[in-house]
Design a protein around this motif. Structure first.
Motif, mmCIF file in Angstrom:
data_model
loop_
_atom_site.group_PDB
_atom_site.id
_atom_site.type_symbol
_atom_site.label_atom_id
_atom_site.label_comp_id
_atom_site.label_asym_id
_atom_site.label_seq_id
_atom_site.Cartn_x
_atom_site.Cartn_y
_atom_site.Cartn_z
ATOM 1 N N CYS A 66 -50.913 114.138 -101.453
ATOM 2 C CA CYS A 66 -52.313 114.077 -101.029
ATOM 3 C C CYS A 66 -53.245 114.399 -102.194
ATOM 4 O O CYS A 66 -54.289 113.761 -102.363
ATOM 5 C CB CYS A 66 -52.560 115.019 -99.864
ATOM 6 N N LYS A 67 -52.887 115.404 -102.984
ATOM 7 C CA LYS A 67 -53.714 115.746 -104.155
ATOM 8 C C LYS A 67 -53.723 114.587 -105.149
ATOM 9 O O LYS A 67 -54.767 114.259 -105.727
ATOM 10 C CB LYS A 67 -53.181 117.017 -104.814
ATOM 11 N N GLN A 72 -56.746 109.981 -107.522
ATOM 12 C CA GLN A 72 -56.845 108.545 -107.774
ATOM 13 C C GLN A 72 -58.061 107.950 -107.065
ATOM 14 O O GLN A 72 -58.759 107.090 -107.618
ATOM 15 C CB GLN A 72 -55.566 107.844 -107.321
ATOM 16 N N LEU A 73 -58.319 108.404 -105.844
ATOM 17 C CA LEU A 73 -59.467 107.890 -105.098
ATOM 18 C C LEU A 73 -60.781 108.262 -105.782
ATOM 19 O O LEU A 73 -61.718 107.452 -105.839
ATOM 20 C CB LEU A 73 -59.439 108.431 -103.668
ATOM 21 N N ASN A 74 -60.861 109.460 -106.320
ATOM 22 C CA ASN A 74 -62.070 109.881 -107.022
ATOM 23 C C ASN A 74 -62.312 109.034 -108.265
ATOM 24 O O ASN A 74 -63.459 108.704 -108.596
ATOM 25 C CB ASN A 74 -61.978 111.358 -107.399
ATOM 26 N N LEU A 89 -59.846 96.741 -101.835
ATOM 27 C CA LEU A 89 -58.689 96.707 -100.930
ATOM 28 C C LEU A 89 -57.386 96.560 -101.710
ATOM 29 O O LEU A 89 -56.367 97.169 -101.369
ATOM 30 C CB LEU A 89 -58.838 95.559 -99.933
ATOM 31 N N THR A 90 -57.399 95.747 -102.761
ATOM 32 C CA THR A 90 -56.191 95.565 -103.566
ATOM 33 C C THR A 90 -55.779 96.868 -104.225
ATOM 34 O O THR A 90 -54.597 97.247 -104.207
ATOM 35 C CB THR A 90 -56.433 94.478 -104.622
ATOM 36 N N ILE A 91 -56.738 97.585 -104.784
ATOM 37 C CA ILE A 91 -56.428 98.878 -105.409
ATOM 38 C C ILE A 91 -55.989 99.889 -104.353
ATOM 39 O O ILE A 91 -55.091 100.707 -104.582
ATOM 40 C CB ILE A 91 -57.653 99.379 -106.194
ATOM 41 N N TYR A 92 -56.604 99.825 -103.173
ATOM 42 C CA TYR A 92 -56.241 100.744 -102.083
ATOM 43 C C TYR A 92 -54.764 100.587 -101.719
ATOM 44 O O TYR A 92 -54.041 101.584 -101.576
ATOM 45 C CB TYR A 92 -57.133 100.457 -100.884
ATOM 46 N N HIS A 93 -54.314 99.338 -101.565
ATOM 47 C CA HIS A 93 -52.924 99.112 -101.176
ATOM 48 C C HIS A 93 -51.956 99.423 -102.315
ATOM 49 O O HIS A 93 -50.867 99.974 -102.073
ATOM 50 C CB HIS A 93 -52.730 97.664 -100.726
#
Length: 596
Positions: A66-67, A72-74, A89-93
């Motif tokens: 999770c960390k 990565q999300l930040n 969406l591509t980066i999300y998956h």
């Protein structure tokens, strides 16, 4: 250690890790001795990327991924303004969700409590990470977590984990998994013929301590017993989405419907459920046979093939029925329904999926538009151009001669072209072009005729020619006006008086045509024959119609040599050269008489 010795290998004690499972065992501080090196049990070890703790709850592993996903999300949020939704969406998956897709069968259910921690504690849990990522992708901060999942057509992490577990149970039941997994469970052989005859036989721990982690892991399978029974029932189903088909007119369309577990008591049907004309549903096929008997099902004379056809191919338990539609027309567009008709089951419960067929039609401008408009100066006009096609065409107006439009610019987009305060320079041909990237584009020409008084302009404002040598002079004038003006030639006589010129032996008046002129322009020619001294004067080109008159003048002046394309060359060729030759012969004859 015996294995290391048998394979001529030496163990490195520094690479060994030890862990004791369970609180009571861990509290005993068990140690191991390996070639004189003491190895103590630790609280957690990392094995192939998965952190295992002595309580077997995988809280440390969940916290770590999770960390990592949050970091990565930040980072992605910082560059989010440079990305489109598809890129996000591509980066999300590929980046975010890959953290939760590694070994989910090991830790997914063991860490269920991580998903239920209160938000006020601001703990990073996997559901919260997924929710934050979806809000970032869709820029939506008001919808609920479930609404975000519906908008993105995604499943929650819990659902994905249950699907992965159900798939693994299905593999175990059908002997498609690894042997060590098959050894974990056994199929129960019931003495009676119950509906759930094939169920998993789970181990029964000899303890009443429900929190014992070694047996809690088996509780996951109780949830999956019902799922495994449903999968094992082998009910027919449509397993893949029917991809939409986009083809142009007169091409061939293909729609694929893939079914699994099709038995002898089920029939796969293709139905034309919705058409562009809103007609009733039409049954086309059953299994691999065409049952449609419409007039358009006849064999084509050129190709010898029918309009509809079914092609099937089998891959294990999967059968794909491909509907082939030839000679596509506009009325073939619409929704096609693939249905599995199951005997003894009501129609609403039949598996169904829809495939959409789009037929692209080249643009065609409707013939209702007028092709000629007549307008007075100062009036206004709206030109309309309606077109039909699929996709809907883009319509552009332009002038045929490439000149700028009256309102500015060389092109005007849209079905309407507004012309205000029309002037004579606005006259000409306007072209409406309809294009939708389906060849060929269509175009339509509209002629704008403007009523105006004549205007005249000379081709050459002055023309020179030598006198008394049988040379001709050509004067040319272009007259514009609508309605077509009447044209007269005049010349300036004595005391500035104008004299009308008639088409006779002295003058030849002609009207010429040129593709470079507009429809309301006319080219007139005055040929002055055998130029004499009295012909050197000013000539007038005059045009008249009911809106007024216009004129221009051309001066004819004297030169020493012949001017124009019909003059004799230096070699004496042409008509004038022949006359010079005859004169020379006569002169030589006269000289010979005097010499005799």
């Amino acid at each position: 250690m015996d294995w290391f010795s048998a394979n001529k290998m030496q163990a490195n004690p520094e690479k060994f890790q030890a862990i004791s499972l369970g609180r009571k065992t861990h509290d005993k501080n068990i140690t191991f001795n390996l070639n004189g090196t003491t190895i103590a049990c630790v609280e957690e070890v990392k094995l192939l990327g998965v952190t295992i703790d002595f309580n077997m709850n995988f809280n440390s592993h969940i916290s770590n991924i999770c960390k990592k996903a949050a970091r990565q999300l930040n980072v992605i949020k910082r560059i989010g303004k440079h990305l489109c939704r598809l890129g996000k969406l591509t980066i999300y998956h590929s980046v975010i969700m890959s953290n939760f897709g590694y070994c989910p069968l090991v830790w997914h259910f063991c860490s269920e409590q991580n998903c239920k921690k209160k938000k006020k504690k601001k703990k990073k849990n996997k559901l919260k990470i997924q929710e934050r990522a979806l809000r970032f992708i869709y820029e939506d901060h008001t919808s609920t977590y479930n609404q975000l999942l519906d908008k993105s057509n995604l499943s929650s992490l819990k659902t994905r984990g249950m699907r992965a577990m159900a798939l693994e149970v299905f593999k175990i039941i059908n002997k498609q998994s690894s042997l060590f997994l098959q050894d974990l469970v056994q199929l129960r052989n019931a003495r009676y013929n119950f509906r759930n005859q094939k169920t998993l036989e789970l181990p029964r721990p000899r303890t009443t301590r429900g929190k014992h982690k070694m047996f809690t892991c088996w509780n996951f399978f109780f949830l999956l017993v019902g799922i495994s029974n449903f999968v094992d029932a082998q009910r027919p189903d449509i397993v893949d989405e029917i991809l939409p088909e986009v083809k142009q007119k007169n091409q061939i369309g293909y729609l694929n419907c893939t079914v699994v577990n099709k038995g002898s008591e089920s029939v796969v049907q293709w139905t034309k459920s919705e058409t562009v004309n809103g007609g009733n549903p039409i049954l086309l096929s059953e299994d691999d046979k065409i049952v449609y008997q419409g007039n358009d099902q006849g064999i084509n004379e050129d190709s010898g093939l029918k309009k509809y056809d079914i092609q099937s191919r089998t891959n294990g338990r999967r059968i794909t029925y491909m509907l082939v539609i030839r000679y596509l027309a506009e009325e073939d567009a619409g929704d096609y329904l693939c249905t599995i008709k199951i005997q003894g089951v009501e129609w609403p419960e039949w598996p169904k999926k829809i495939g959409k067929l789009t037929v692209q039609i080249a643009p065609q401008i409707q013939p209702s538009i007028n092709s000629i408009y007549e307008q007075n100066i100062g009036t206004s006009l709206q030109l309309n151009c309606e077109s039909h096609g699929n996709p809907y065409p883009n319509i552009t107006w332009k002038r045929e001669d490439g000149q700028e439009l009256p309102l500015g610019g060389f092109q005007s987009r849209g079905a309407q072209l507004n012309l205000t305060d029309i002037q004579r320079n606005d006259r000409g041909n306007y072209i409406c072009v309809a294009d939708n990237n389906v060849k060929p584009p269509d175009n339509f020409k509209v002629e704008l005729i403007v009523f105006f008084a004549p205007s005249c302009r000379p081709v050459q404002s002055s023309v020179g020619q030598a006198q008394n040598r049988r040379f001709n002079a050509k004067l040319e004038c272009i007259v514009a006006g609508y309605p077509q003006p009447s044209m007269v030639w005049m010349k300036e006589g004595e005391n500035g008086k104008r004299i009308d010129i008639q088409d006779d032996d002295k003058y030849d008046i002609t009207k010429q045509f040129s593709s470079q002129l507009q429809n309301d322009e006319f080219w007139y020619t005055l040929l002055v024959k055998n130029v004499q001294a009295k012909d050197y004067t000013k000539y007038f080109c005059v045009g008249n119609n009911r809106y007024g008159s216009g004129e221009t003048n051309i001066v004819l002046f004297e030169t020493m040599e012949c001017q124009g394309s019909n003059c004799p060359s230096a070699g004496g060729s042409g008509t004038s050269g022949l006359e010079a030759s005859l004169s020379s012969i006569l002169l030589l004859g006269l000289l010979s008489l005097f010499l005799i």
